[in-house]
Design a protein around this motif. Sequence first.
Motif, PDB file in Angstrom:
ATOM      1  N   GLU A 128       0.822  -1.207   0.000  1.00 23.66           N
ATOM      2  CA  GLU A 128       0.000   0.000   0.000  1.00 23.66           C
ATOM      3  C   GLU A 128       0.858   1.261   0.000  1.00 23.66           C
ATOM      4  O   GLU A 128       0.532   2.250  -0.670  1.00 23.66           O
ATOM      5  N   ASP A 129       1.959   1.238   0.741  1.00 21.61           N
ATOM      6  CA  ASP A 129       2.873   2.391   0.732  1.00 21.61           C
ATOM      7  C   ASP A 129       3.423   2.637  -0.672  1.00 21.61           C
ATOM      8  O   ASP A 129       3.554   3.790  -1.108  1.00 21.61           O
ATOM      9  N   VAL A 168       1.967   1.797  -3.507  1.00 22.23           N
ATOM     10  CA  VAL A 168       0.869   2.313  -4.335  1.00 22.23           C
ATOM     11  C   VAL A 168       0.692   3.806  -4.085  1.00 22.23           C
ATOM     12  O   VAL A 168       0.550   4.597  -5.034  1.00 22.23           O
ATOM     13  N   ARG A 169       0.725   4.224  -2.834  1.00 18.91           N
ATOM     14  CA  ARG A 169       0.596   5.650  -2.517  1.00 18.91           C
ATOM     15  C   ARG A 169       1.756   6.441  -3.121  1.00 18.91           C
ATOM     16  O   ARG A 169       1.575   7.571  -3.583  1.00 18.91           O
ATOM     17  N   GLU A 170       2.938   5.851  -3.091  1.00 17.20           N
ATOM     18  CA  GLU A 170       4.128   6.524  -3.623  1.00 17.20           C
ATOM     19  C   GLU A 170       4.047   6.697  -5.135  1.00 17.20           C
ATOM     20  O   GLU A 170       4.329   7.783  -5.664  1.00 17.20           O
ATOM     21  N   ARG A 171       3.635   5.663  -5.841  1.00 18.44           N
ATOM     22  CA  ARG A 171       3.614   5.708  -7.303  1.00 18.44           C
ATOM     23  C   ARG A 171       2.346   6.339  -7.875  1.00 18.44           C
ATOM     24  O   ARG A 171       2.368   6.924  -8.943  1.00 18.44           O
ATOM     25  N   ARG A 172       1.221   6.206  -7.164  1.00 20.22           N
ATOM     26  CA  ARG A 172      -0.080   6.709  -7.614  1.00 20.22           C
ATOM     27  C   ARG A 172      -0.380   6.251  -9.055  1.00 20.22           C
ATOM     28  O   ARG A 172      -0.570   7.059  -9.967  1.00 20.22           O
ATOM     29  N   ARG A 209      -6.357  -4.677  -1.570  1.00 21.57           N
ATOM     30  CA  ARG A 209      -5.432  -3.715  -0.969  1.00 21.57           C
ATOM     31  C   ARG A 209      -5.003  -2.646  -1.968  1.00 21.57           C
ATOM     32  O   ARG A 209      -4.868  -1.473  -1.622  1.00 21.57           O
ATOM     33  N   ARG A 242      -8.359  -0.269  -3.415  1.00 19.85           N
ATOM     34  CA  ARG A 242      -8.965   0.709  -2.507  1.00 19.85           C
ATOM     35  C   ARG A 242      -8.169   2.000  -2.416  1.00 19.85           C
ATOM     36  O   ARG A 242      -8.669   3.010  -1.900  1.00 19.85           O
ATOM     37  N   LEU A 243      -6.937   2.003  -2.949  1.00 19.09           N
ATOM     38  CA  LEU A 243      -6.095   3.190  -2.890  1.00 19.09           C
ATOM     39  C   LEU A 243      -5.939   3.891  -4.234  1.00 19.09           C
ATOM     40  O   LEU A 243      -5.308   4.951  -4.311  1.00 19.09           O
ATOM     41  N   PRO A 275      -6.732   6.074  -7.617  1.00 15.43           N
ATOM     42  CA  PRO A 275      -7.558   7.251  -7.911  1.00 15.43           C
ATOM     43  C   PRO A 275      -8.696   6.909  -8.863  1.00 15.43           C
ATOM     44  O   PRO A 275      -8.626   5.907  -9.593  1.00 15.43           O
TER      45      PRO A 275
END
Length: 332
Positions: free
Chosen positions: A81-82, A84-88, A105, A108-109, A111
Amino acid sequence: AEQALRLSRRRALSVAGGVALSWRSLPAAAMWQLWTPRDMLTYVRKYGVQDDALSVLGAMDLAAETSWMMNLGPEKGAILEDLVRERRPKRVLELGTFCGYSTIRIARLLPPGSVLVTVEKDETTFRTAQEILRIAGMLKDSDDGVKIDMRLAEANQAFSSLAKEFGRFDFILMDHWKDAYDTDLRSMDAYGMVAPGTYVIADNVRFPGAPRYLDYMYNGKGGLLYDTRLIPVPFEYRPDTPDALCLSIRNGQGSRERSLDPSPLPVSDKTKQKCASIYAEDLATAEFVSTQSTSSEGALRSSTGGRSAIDEIICEAMERSANDGSGVASSQ
């Protein structure tokens, strides 16, 4: 000679009990999945809440903690998840859906307007994952939501159509057959599915191991095409068993792979020679521990100075895995 060293080292480990060695004994039960995907679905139906993705993940963790199952698990899931947030990412590819744990997982993150393609080759598992994702509320049709595109196929047989439909992916998770990691990544690269900036995450590269993949990334062409680092993390639901995720980010260097259906590249002779040396050193260390001799302690300690952590992990994986290039299995 190499095989003899392996067997000798294993015998020595059993005598020494693994004391003072860098590689610990690993529980065979860690790889025994006694429950089926339908058992996982039973837990999700019992403990999950409709349209509540977190409750579904909790139910899946509970099932796997009760009887081991090959979800990514909470520790690796948090790292994923970290990333995914980093790469978007907007376009994600997952190889190996299993019951949909990692799919949830990631999705849900993402966009709005993103697409996550997940590929699974086993039909029973695929159908179970569909039902679990429905309970999690992940398969609802929405113009501005995240689209999950589920494919029932062997990974390497899906690449041609995926390349035509989606082109390049921003984020790729490989959690399918470990002996297919290297050939599947090279195939995706040849199809143009990997671009500069693409994150490629490979699970279980240390346990049960993907030595060909690691050798390609650190000692082969992958070392030119990707910036790679290992993320140490325990094996899923087995905190006493060391494992690692491998994160490789495609850079702008080098030309992409050419073969759409590449043959496996055996672990390099140079790496095998390093492993033979490491096996011999560990055998000598184990013999030293078992006899409790002190005469050669200094020599044994100094002789290990040239071995890197990556060398040890590749050799460890080779010792445990059939994926060492000496007997290549089918890619799926």
